[in-house]
Every structure is written in C-alpha cells, then in structure tokens.
Design an enzyme around this catalytic site. Structure first.
Site, PDB file in Angstrom:
ATOM      1  N   HIS A   1      11.999   4.667  13.848  1.00  0.00           N
ATOM      2  CA  HIS A   1      11.727   4.763  12.419  1.00  0.00           C
ATOM      3  C   HIS A   1      12.548   5.917  11.844  1.00  0.00           C
ATOM      4  O   HIS A   1      12.775   6.922  12.522  1.00  0.00           O
ATOM      5  CB  HIS A   1      10.237   5.007  12.201  1.00  0.00           C
ATOM      6  CG  HIS A   1       9.792   4.826  10.791  1.00  0.00           C
ATOM      7  ND1 HIS A   1       9.808   5.843   9.871  1.00  0.00           N
ATOM      8  CD2 HIS A   1       9.328   3.727  10.133  1.00  0.00           C
ATOM      9  CE1 HIS A   1       9.355   5.391   8.704  1.00  0.00           C
ATOM     10  NE2 HIS A   1       9.058   4.120   8.842  1.00  0.00           N
TER      11      HIS A   1
ATOM     12  N   GLU B   1      -0.991  -8.564  -2.107  1.00  0.00           N
ATOM     13  CA  GLU B   1      -1.578  -8.053  -0.870  1.00  0.00           C
ATOM     14  C   GLU B   1      -2.837  -7.247  -1.183  1.00  0.00           C
ATOM     15  O   GLU B   1      -3.131  -6.239  -0.538  1.00  0.00           O
ATOM     16  CB  GLU B   1      -0.609  -7.198  -0.049  1.00  0.00           C
ATOM     17  CG  GLU B   1       0.595  -7.960   0.480  1.00  0.00           C
ATOM     18  CD  GLU B   1       1.528  -7.071   1.294  1.00  0.00           C
ATOM     19  OE1 GLU B   1       1.124  -5.951   1.670  1.00  0.00           O
ATOM     20  OE2 GLU B   1       2.649  -7.506   1.552  1.00  0.00           O
TER      21      GLU B   1
ATOM     22  N   HIS C   1       4.902   4.592  13.408  1.00  0.00           N
ATOM     23  CA  HIS C   1       5.389   5.423  12.301  1.00  0.00           C
ATOM     24  C   HIS C   1       4.281   5.981  11.406  1.00  0.00           C
ATOM     25  O   HIS C   1       4.564   6.780  10.523  1.00  0.00           O
ATOM     26  CB  HIS C   1       6.337   4.606  11.414  1.00  0.00           C
ATOM     27  CG  HIS C   1       5.628   3.548  10.604  1.00  0.00           C
ATOM     28  ND1 HIS C   1       5.265   2.337  11.131  1.00  0.00           N
ATOM     29  CD2 HIS C   1       5.207   3.538   9.315  1.00  0.00           C
ATOM     30  CE1 HIS C   1       4.659   1.616  10.205  1.00  0.00           C
ATOM     31  NE2 HIS C   1       4.598   2.324   9.099  1.00  0.00           N
TER      32      HIS C   1
ATOM     33  N   ARG D   1       1.584   8.044   9.426  1.00  0.00           N
ATOM     34  CA  ARG D   1       1.468   9.495   9.249  1.00  0.00           C
ATOM     35  C   ARG D   1       0.357  10.087  10.113  1.00  0.00           C
ATOM     36  O   ARG D   1       0.517  11.151  10.700  1.00  0.00           O
ATOM     37  CB  ARG D   1       1.187   9.819   7.771  1.00  0.00           C
ATOM     38  CG  ARG D   1       2.376   9.639   6.850  1.00  0.00           C
ATOM     39  CD  ARG D   1       1.987  10.043   5.429  1.00  0.00           C
ATOM     40  NE  ARG D   1       3.084   9.886   4.495  1.00  0.00           N
ATOM     41  CZ  ARG D   1       3.336   8.759   3.817  1.00  0.00           C
ATOM     42  NH1 ARG D   1       2.560   7.716   3.996  1.00  0.00           N
ATOM     43  NH2 ARG D   1       4.351   8.691   2.977  1.00  0.00           N
TER      44      ARG D   1
ATOM     45  N   GLU E   1      -2.588   5.240   2.970  1.00  0.00           N
ATOM     46  CA  GLU E   1      -2.477   3.865   2.502  1.00  0.00           C
ATOM     47  C   GLU E   1      -3.808   3.236   2.103  1.00  0.00           C
ATOM     48  O   GLU E   1      -3.890   2.496   1.116  1.00  0.00           O
ATOM     49  CB  GLU E   1      -1.778   3.009   3.566  1.00  0.00           C
ATOM     50  CG  GLU E   1      -0.301   3.285   3.737  1.00  0.00           C
ATOM     51  CD  GLU E   1       0.001   4.496   4.611  1.00  0.00           C
ATOM     52  OE1 GLU E   1       1.181   4.863   4.740  1.00  0.00           O
ATOM     53  OE2 GLU E   1      -0.960   5.070   5.181  1.00  0.00           O
TER      54      GLU E   1
ATOM     55  N   ASP F   1       0.814  -1.219   0.000  1.00  0.00           N
ATOM     56  CA  ASP F   1       0.000   0.000   0.000  1.00  0.00           C
ATOM     57  C   ASP F   1       0.845   1.265   0.000  1.00  0.00           C
ATOM     58  O   ASP F   1       0.391   2.322   0.415  1.00  0.00           O
ATOM     59  CB  ASP F   1      -0.926   0.010   1.216  1.00  0.00           C
ATOM     60  CG  ASP F   1      -0.171  -0.084   2.541  1.00  0.00           C
ATOM     61  OD1 ASP F   1       1.076   0.046   2.524  1.00  0.00           O
ATOM     62  OD2 ASP F   1      -0.813  -0.274   3.583  1.00  0.00           O
TER      63      ASP F   1
END
Length: 348
Positions: free
Chosen positions: A217, A100, A184, A186, A114, A78
C-alpha cells in the site's frame, strides 16, 4: 454507472470530481477501467490527518458547488472524500446520494475512522443506495425513512464481472501456490501490523510449499513495517508494487487464500470463490462470514493460522459463492443506481 447517467441525462451535466485521495491507486484504477475524471482537486499531501483532509475537500467542493450550481451530489463508500462530499452538500443545501450506504460494524473504532464516516454520511444523505438487504436493515434501525433507501447491489461487482468477461481467465500464473496479503487499515498500523507480520512468518514456516504475494500500500507506515520485519526473507515473500485492477483481480483469482483488512477485497474474493481471512476484529460484510467464505482472524492476526488451515482443508461451497453474488446484485447494480437516482429526482 456514470455512463448510464450521461446516457439518460445531458452528457455534459454529469461531472466526476476527484479529491486526489490515494493518488497512485486512483491513477491505476482509472487507466484500467478506461475512465476519466472531469475535475481533480489534487489535494492530498503526505501525513495529513483525517480532519485536515475533510477540511480541505469541503472547502474545494463548496466553491465547486456554488460555481457550477450543482443539483445533487453522489458520494461512494466510507472515505474522507465521501464524508466531505456529504458535508459540502449539507452546508450548501445540495441533496446528497450515498452509494454503498448502510454497511455497519456499529463500533466507531473498528474500522476507524471509516465506521464513523459512514454513520455521519447517513445522517446527511437524502438518498441511501444500499448494496444488500442487511445494509437496508441497518439504515432502518437508525430511523432512516424507508422511502429514502433503495437496495441496488454492489457496483464493485459490476466492475469485477465486466473485467473478467473482457479478459477471460485472469488468474495470475504462479509455479508455487501463494497467499495474497493486503493490509492498510489505520487501526492496524504500528504494533498490530508488526504482530500480523509475525503470524505471516509462522504461516510460511507451517506451509513450506507456499509463498506470500503482497502488493504494498502507498501508506509509508505500512511499507516501513513490512520492510523492517521481512528484510532478507528471500523469494517466498514477494513484496510487489501496487497492481492495476486487472492484475490485482488476477492475483486474487490465483490465490489459495486471501489475507486482508480491506472491505472491498473481502467482497471480491468471496465473489471469486477464494477464501478470505479478515485481519480485523469486526466486519461490515458479515454475510461473507455467515456463508463460510471468510473467517475473522482479529486485528493482530491471532486467528490467522487456524483460519488458513481450515480453508486449505476444505473446498469452498459453490452454492455459497452463488448466493453471495445474488446478494450483491449479480453485476447489475449500476443500472439500479441510475434508475433510483432518476426516480428520486424525477428526471425520467
């Protein structure tokens, strides 16, 4: 998977192209898996917007497709790179395969961007390689033709299974039990991440015999928030450099509870039998929650303490772990992927 395709086709006809997204993590992963890419566009720069990332990758892929007369494109997951690959395929008339496919929260803001990327790729792909029957059902609900969907399992579980077989007991030795933390996303940056850090402090106070292991990260916003919040916290908070895959697998296997907003970590923790507390409002891996292998704590971590307490107070059901691995293909997804591609494009 790539090796399987190369074994069945002309080995030189299958090319692995990398955008350079998440450069440091990619380098570690490729090294750990003894895997190489054929072309690396190396397009990533700091503070790019998702739109800029997609634009630059589409442009580079467009030239690559035209120059190499590409027959089909396989994109996975994604990321902005996956969406850019699907867009480049669509704009050049090149069939796109999505690995996926079908994972959904059905909320375009969770996770952002995503979830939107996944739904857009689904409109453009010619072949949808879904990890589970639930993912297939999601695609069918979006009117994707059934003959374009193949349930193949999860290639991430293939890698995990292979690594564990080659390494034996990969659990990270640690004198003090620990919670493994990875954050991590957003939508969790800034104030939500600061709120999560507050709940992690409470967790440490509630469990004085535990510590936190937190691989940071590479996103600088994540690093800045962590360091500002936990500066001077002592040895009970170990903020470590990003781990390569075998080391991270060992860290997961040795943790008492995993606290994460990562989809992949949800999958891997569940298959190891390590309980997962999900720092998100929604998950596209709902089967893990339904099996009792994960619990939702919200994007600000409000339910973290209750979820951790619940997991520490009971054993994970081994039958649920077995069922999760069965749902994910039991480590044989790569073989199914190769067969699905060869059959779709009549390459047998």
């Amino acid at each position: 998977m790539i090796g399987g395709l190369r074994n069945r086709l002309d080995p030189h006809s299958v090319k692995v192209v990398c955008s350079g997204q998440h450069r440091s993590l990619l380098t570690q992963t490729l090294h750990a898996l003894d895997f190489a890419v054929d072309v690396n566009f190396d397009l990533m720069v700091h503070h790019q917007t998702p739109a800029e990332v997609v634009r630059r990758i589409v442009s580079a892929l467009d030239r690559f497709i035209q120059d190499h007369k590409v027959d089909w494109i396989l994109v996975q997951g994604d990321t902005a790179t996956a969406l850019a690959g699907a867009l480049a395929g669509y704009l050049t008339g090149t069939p796109t395969i999505h690995l996926e496919a079908g994972l959904r929260t059905n909320d375009l803001n969770a996770p952002w961007p995503e979830e939107g990327f996944r739904q857009l790729i689904a409109r453009l792909a010619s072949l949808h390689l879904a990890p589970t029957q639930a993912a297939r059902a999601n695609l069918m609900a979006e009117n994707i033709p059934a003959d374009r969907i193949v349930v193949v399992g999860n290639t991430g579980l293939d890698i995990q299974t292979h690594t564990m077989k080659t390494m034996g007991d990969v659990r990270q030795g640690d004198a003090m039990p620990y919670f493994l933390v990875t954050l991590h996303r957003r939508e969790n940056l800034g104030e939500p991440l600061a709120a999560v850090c507050g709940h992690l402090e409470t967790l440490l106070n509630s469990y004085p015999g535990y510590r936190i292991l937190w691989p940071r990260h590479p996103n600088p916003e994540v690093i800045e928030t962590i360091e500002a919040h936990f500066l001077g916290s002592g040895d009970r908070l170990a903020i470590v450099d990003p781990m390569d895959y075998p080391d991270f697998l060992g860290a997961m296997a040795g943790a008492r509870v995993i606290i994460t907003d990562s989809g992949g970590v949800q999958e891997e923790g569940a298959s190891l039998g390590i309980p997962v507390v999900v720092i998100r409002d929604k998950t596209e891996r709902q089967e893990i929650v339904d099996l009792g292998l994960a619990a939702m704590a919200g994007s600000r971590g409000a339910g973290m303490e209750e979820a951790v307490s619940g997991f520490l107070g009971r054993q994970i059901d081994a039958a649920a772990v077995t069922r999760w691995r069965e749902i994910q293909g039991n480590g044989h997804a790569a073989v199914c992927v190769v067969e699905a591609i060869l059959q779709r494009f009549e390459l047998r």
